[in-house]
Each structure stands twice: as C-alpha cells, then as structure tokens.
Design a protein around this motif. Structure first.
Motif, PDB file in Angstrom:
ATOM      1  N   GLU A  20       0.836  -1.210   0.000  1.00  0.00           N
ATOM      2  CA  GLU A  20       0.000   0.000   0.000  1.00  0.00           C
ATOM      3  C   GLU A  20       0.865   1.251   0.000  1.00  0.00           C
ATOM      4  O   GLU A  20       0.597   2.207  -0.731  1.00  0.00           O
ATOM      5  CB  GLU A  20      -0.939   0.000   1.211  1.00  0.00           C
ATOM      6  N   MET A  24       1.110   4.061  -3.083  1.00  0.00           N
ATOM      7  CA  MET A  24       0.852   5.481  -2.841  1.00  0.00           C
ATOM      8  C   MET A  24       2.053   6.334  -3.261  1.00  0.00           C
ATOM      9  O   MET A  24       1.906   7.331  -3.973  1.00  0.00           O
ATOM     10  CB  MET A  24       0.527   5.711  -1.371  1.00  0.00           C
ATOM     11  N   HIS A  52      -3.024   9.333   5.975  1.00  0.00           N
ATOM     12  CA  HIS A  52      -3.045   9.146   4.530  1.00  0.00           C
ATOM     13  C   HIS A  52      -4.435   8.686   4.114  1.00  0.00           C
ATOM     14  O   HIS A  52      -4.895   7.630   4.528  1.00  0.00           O
ATOM     15  CB  HIS A  52      -1.968   8.150   4.110  1.00  0.00           C
ATOM     16  N   ARG A  54      -6.723   7.368   1.313  1.00  0.00           N
ATOM     17  CA  ARG A  54      -6.596   6.669   0.039  1.00  0.00           C
ATOM     18  C   ARG A  54      -7.978   6.388  -0.524  1.00  0.00           C
ATOM     19  O   ARG A  54      -8.884   5.976   0.195  1.00  0.00           O
ATOM     20  CB  ARG A  54      -5.819   5.358   0.208  1.00  0.00           C
ATOM     21  N   MET A  56      -9.920   4.081  -3.067  1.00  0.00           N
ATOM     22  CA  MET A  56      -9.703   2.773  -3.680  1.00  0.00           C
ATOM     23  C   MET A  56     -10.867   2.395  -4.597  1.00  0.00           C
ATOM     24  O   MET A  56     -12.023   2.663  -4.279  1.00  0.00           O
ATOM     25  CB  MET A  56      -9.573   1.699  -2.597  1.00  0.00           C
ATOM     26  N   LEU A  61      -5.545   1.534  -6.068  1.00  0.00           N
ATOM     27  CA  LEU A  61      -5.443   2.895  -5.562  1.00  0.00           C
ATOM     28  C   LEU A  61      -5.690   3.856  -6.720  1.00  0.00           C
ATOM     29  O   LEU A  61      -5.004   3.797  -7.741  1.00  0.00           O
ATOM     30  CB  LEU A  61      -4.049   3.132  -4.977  1.00  0.00           C
ATOM     31  N   SER A  64      -5.071   9.779  -3.674  1.00  0.00           N
ATOM     32  CA  SER A  64      -4.683   9.896  -2.275  1.00  0.00           C
ATOM     33  C   SER A  64      -4.462  11.346  -1.898  1.00  0.00           C
ATOM     34  O   SER A  64      -4.301  12.213  -2.767  1.00  0.00           O
ATOM     35  CB  SER A  64      -3.431   9.062  -1.961  1.00  0.00           C
TER      36      SER A  64
END
Length: 157
Positions: A20, A24, A52, A54, A56, A61, A64
């Motif tokens: 992850e 990012m 953070h 994110r 999805m 992803l 962000s």
C-alpha cells in the motif's frame, strides 16, 4: 457527484502494508516528479506523522491525499499531496478526495482552519471548497503556487 464504487481509507503510515505504501508513493512520484517534470524531495519526512487518505476502486489505488495535524509552528490542519492516478482522471475523483479530506479534518480538528499550498492553476478548484488565497503567488519547485486557507468548522472565541 455519485458516490461510485470507491472506498475511502484513512490510515497512519504504520498501518499501511509495504504494498500500500509503495502504491501510494509510486503514484505521487509518477505524477508530481515524472509527469510534472519536477525533481523535488517527495520523501520529505512529513509522511511519518501524517494521516493518509486513500481512494480505492476495489484493490486499486485511484487517488490519495495527506492530512497533517496542527502543530505549534502551524496551528491549522494541512491537506497536501492531493493526487489522482492518471488512469482514473475525468471521473471527478479530485473532488471526492477533497470532500473526504475536508470531512476528516473537520472531524479531527474542527476548531482549526485548514491550509494547503495549491498549484496556482488549481486555485478555482480549491475555492469551490471554501478555500481562500492567503498569500501572493510564489514558485515552489519551479511551479507557481498560492497558499490557501479554509476557515475552521467550529469558530472559537
């Protein structure tokens, strides 16, 4: 804006798996360094204490943003590193990211304003979320920027 199939995840750095974190950081470097042809220190030491956010699409992803808590030298919360994957542009995901980032800042730091450093060509975008310019335009890494602020959700006397 339709909610879509997107899921929002808010995590501290230590909660991110290596994959992850890699996804990012890769997206941020691909956009801010490679696409914008702007060599700058993406790994600036500020991710460690940040939250953070994110966005999805399943396990992919698509966007962000980084949220930094108020500190002594900056009493406002700060939203930064707002980025949408080039493969997912045109879906209004930048708007979704900002709505979610503002909501999290207001939930966590309601009595504090929210600051951000906007690329100047995005000034109108951020104004649509209640941000107002608080500086003159300046160059940051050879890209014109302007500091902007959104008032606190809860006024304090």
């Amino acid at each position: 804006m339709e909610p879509g199939p997107y899921k929002v995840i808010l995590s501290g750095l230590d909660e991110l798996s290596p994959r992850e974190l890699y996804d990012m950081l890769k997206m941020r470097v691909d956009v801010f360094v490679v696409e914008q042809k702007c060599p700058y220190p993406e790994l600036d030491g500020k991710d460690v204490d940040a939250l953070h956010l994110r966005l999805m699409d399943g396990k992919t992803l698509v966007g962000s943003a980084r949220i930094r808590k108020p500190e002594k030298d900056e009493p406002a919360a700060r939203i930064g590193r707002v980025v949408v994957s080039p493969d997912h542009r045109g879906k209004r995901l930048g708007e979704r990211l900002m709505v979610e980032a503002i909501a999290q800042c207001e939930r966590l730091y309601a009595e504090r304003p929210i600051n951000l450093s906007a690329q100047s060509h995005l000034k109108g975008f951020y104004e649509s979320f209640g941000f107002v310019p608080v500086s003159e335009e300046y160059l940051e890494d050879d890209i014109p920027h302007i500091d902007m602020q959104r008032p606190a959700a809860i006024a304090t006397d």
